[in-house]
Enzyme design. Structure first.
Site, PDB file in Angstrom:
ATOM      1  N   TYR A  28      62.855  -6.595  56.363  1.00 23.12           N
ATOM      2  CA  TYR A  28      61.901  -7.165  55.388  1.00 23.12           C
ATOM      3  C   TYR A  28      60.166  -6.969  55.851  1.00 23.12           C
ATOM      4  CZ  TYR A  28      57.508  -8.940  52.984  1.00 23.12           C
ATOM      5  OH  TYR A  28      56.761  -9.081  52.551  1.00 23.12           O
ATOM      6  N   GLN A 130      42.649  -9.514  50.578  1.00 20.72           N
ATOM      7  CA  GLN A 130      43.189  -8.078  49.733  1.00 20.72           C
ATOM      8  C   GLN A 130      43.519  -8.147  48.876  1.00 20.72           C
ATOM      9  OE1 GLN A 130      46.905  -7.960  49.537  1.00 20.72           O
ATOM     10  NE2 GLN A 130      47.386  -6.293  49.160  1.00 20.72           N
ATOM     11  N   THR A 158      43.642  -2.231  46.957  1.00 23.45           N
ATOM     12  CA  THR A 158      44.981  -1.633  47.800  1.00 23.45           C
ATOM     13  C   THR A 158      45.151  -0.871  46.270  1.00 23.45           C
ATOM     14  OG1 THR A 158      45.534  -3.275  49.814  1.00 23.45           O
ATOM     15  CG2 THR A 158      46.675  -1.656  48.825  1.00 23.45           C
ATOM     16  N   ARG A 167      62.175   0.236  48.584  1.00 23.86           N
ATOM     17  CA  ARG A 167      62.416  -0.510  50.478  1.00 23.86           C
ATOM     18  C   ARG A 167      64.572  -1.063  50.187  1.00 23.86           C
ATOM     19  NH1 ARG A 167      57.031  -3.623  50.616  1.00 23.86           N
ATOM     20  NH2 ARG A 167      55.651  -2.040  49.940  1.00 23.86           N
ATOM     21  N   LYS A 254      41.760   0.485  50.059  1.00 15.19           N
ATOM     22  CA  LYS A 254      42.799   0.253  50.781  1.00 15.19           C
ATOM     23  C   LYS A 254      43.825   1.373  50.671  1.00 15.19           C
ATOM     24  CE  LYS A 254      46.449  -2.594  53.887  1.00 15.19           C
ATOM     25  NZ  LYS A 254      47.367  -1.214  53.302  1.00 15.19           N
ATOM     26  N   HIS A 277      50.569   2.763  54.000  1.00 13.86           N
ATOM     27  CA  HIS A 277      51.385   0.991  53.704  1.00 13.86           C
ATOM     28  C   HIS A 277      52.035   1.227  55.112  1.00 13.86           C
ATOM     29  CE1 HIS A 277      50.621  -1.412  50.626  1.00 13.86           C
ATOM     30  NE2 HIS A 277      51.744  -1.751  50.985  1.00 13.86           N
TER      31      HIS A 277
END
Length: 378
Positions: A28, A130, A158, A167, A254, A277
């Site tokens: 992770y 954030q 973001t 992922r 961001k 990222h």
């Protein structure tokens, strides 16, 4: 134990963290998306940046910087990481405390395992919050109100999560969010007994900030599908202007990699954060180091630029600054320190960065970090 001798580099903390975390937590924290070429590109691009030392003109190095109306002890901050509590119980509070002690910014994620109310006091009114943009304006306003009331004075919107990434390494490690104690997860946890003992005492981490909004989502299961994804929307310029109207402090955008996007963001926000990222969203994305010069040219010399991606040392911080950034943010290294050695490890990661900055500024013969731009080798 002399930490400088045993763990002289951030890479040493990373190795210790990997040995002490269950596989699914390491995957992770460490993984990117796709073939991870974007993750690899971040340090590779920094390696290509050369800075020419100067001699016979020594300068007394002062790594402090001013950014967004605040003075910071060095041009480094801790970037947001969702579910930091997977790494260590109360990770967000610990990292905010260490950042405040070190005189640098800490940015809390919307999808943290602790709430703004729990973490904000540790930032002493200098924290960054954030925001993963909720589609529901009422949720957005409530999150901003909670962050402001908790002591966060800077908002980071973001904008690079238009769609969820896959992922793949996280999927292979069988991690879900919320975390389910399946046989594969329990087997991996058994290989990290110290981590498991801490988690048994503290409980499984959850997306506690967002739980009160759960009835407005249709969140499903899966590795990267969770309540945060279900609530949020891909923001546009109208969304950015709404955040500007609702937030009375500094506003940072961001996740910018394109000069035209940077110009648009700079017309509304107080700073632009150049980032891919961590290579976790799009494998074909360029690194911040690659696009920083063009973005600096696009927004002009006076617009604050923040950058992240692949920072492994004080040298890398100076490389990003030489390319046009005013501050470098990093996420993995403080978490590696925390996983390896607890709060002392997080503090040691920040110490490594500061010591490296001072050493390299001495080699370059510069008094201030931004003077590294004059040492950029063509």
């Amino acid at each position: 134990m002399d930490l400088d001798d045993r763990y002289p580099a951030l890479s040493d903390l990373a190795r210790a963290a990997r040995a002490r975390l269950p596989r699914f937590v390491w995957e992770y924290l460490d993984s990117g998306t796709g073939d991870e070429s974007a993750t690899r590109a971040n340090p590779e691009a920094l390696d290509g940046v050369r800075l020419t030392p100067r001699v016979l003109a020594p300068a007394e190095a002062d790594p402090s910087v001013s950014l967004l109306g605040r003075d910071w002890a060095m041009p480094v901050g801790i970037a947001p990481v969702g579910m930091s509590g997977l790494v260590h119980p109360r990770a967000e509070h610990i990292l905010a405390t260490q950042a405040t002690r070190a005189g640098i910014p800490y940015c809390l994620s919307t999808v943290a395992a602790m709430t703004p109310e729990e973490v904000g006091p540790a930032t002493e009114g200098r924290g960054w919050f954030q925001l993963y943009p909720p589609r529901d304006a009422g949720i957005r306003r409530d999150l901003l109100s909670r962050a402001r009331a908790s002591g966060f004075d800077t908002l980071v919107l973001t904008v690079d999560l238009a769609a969820p990434s896959r992922r793949e390494r996280q999927r292979r490690a069988r991690l879900t969010n919320p975390m389910r104690l399946t046989p594969p997860i329990l087997a991996q946890a058994a290989m990290a007994p110290a981590w498991s003992a801490r988690m048994l005492r503290s409980g499984v981490p959850r997306l506690v900030t967002l739980e009160r909004y759960a009835d407005r989502s249709g969140a499903g299961g899966g590795t990267t599908s969770h309540l945060g994804y279900a609530l949020r929307v891909a923001p546009d310029m109208d969304y950015l202007r709404a955040c500007r109207a609702e937030w009375d402090g500094p506003l940072i955008v961001k996740g910018v990699l394109d000069p035209d996007d940077a110009r648009k963001a700079a017309a509304v926000a107080d700073a632009v954060w150049v980032s891919n990222h961590g290579g976790r969203q799009f494998e074909a994305a360029p690194s911040a180091a690659t696009v920083l010069p063009a973005i600096r040219a696009a927004v002009g010399p006076g617009m604050p630029l923040i950058a992240d991606g692949g920072v492994r040392s004080g040298t890398d911080v100076l490389r990003l600054i030489a390319l046009g950034a005013d501050m470098a943010m990093l996420a993995r290294a403080p978490h590696h320190g925390l996983a390896a050695l607890g709060p002392a490890g997080a503090a040691h990661a920040l110490h490594i960065l500061r010591a490296g900055l001072l050493a390299d500024m001495g080699q370059l013969g510069v008094a201030r970090p931004d003077e590294a731009r004059s040492r950029l080798t063509p």
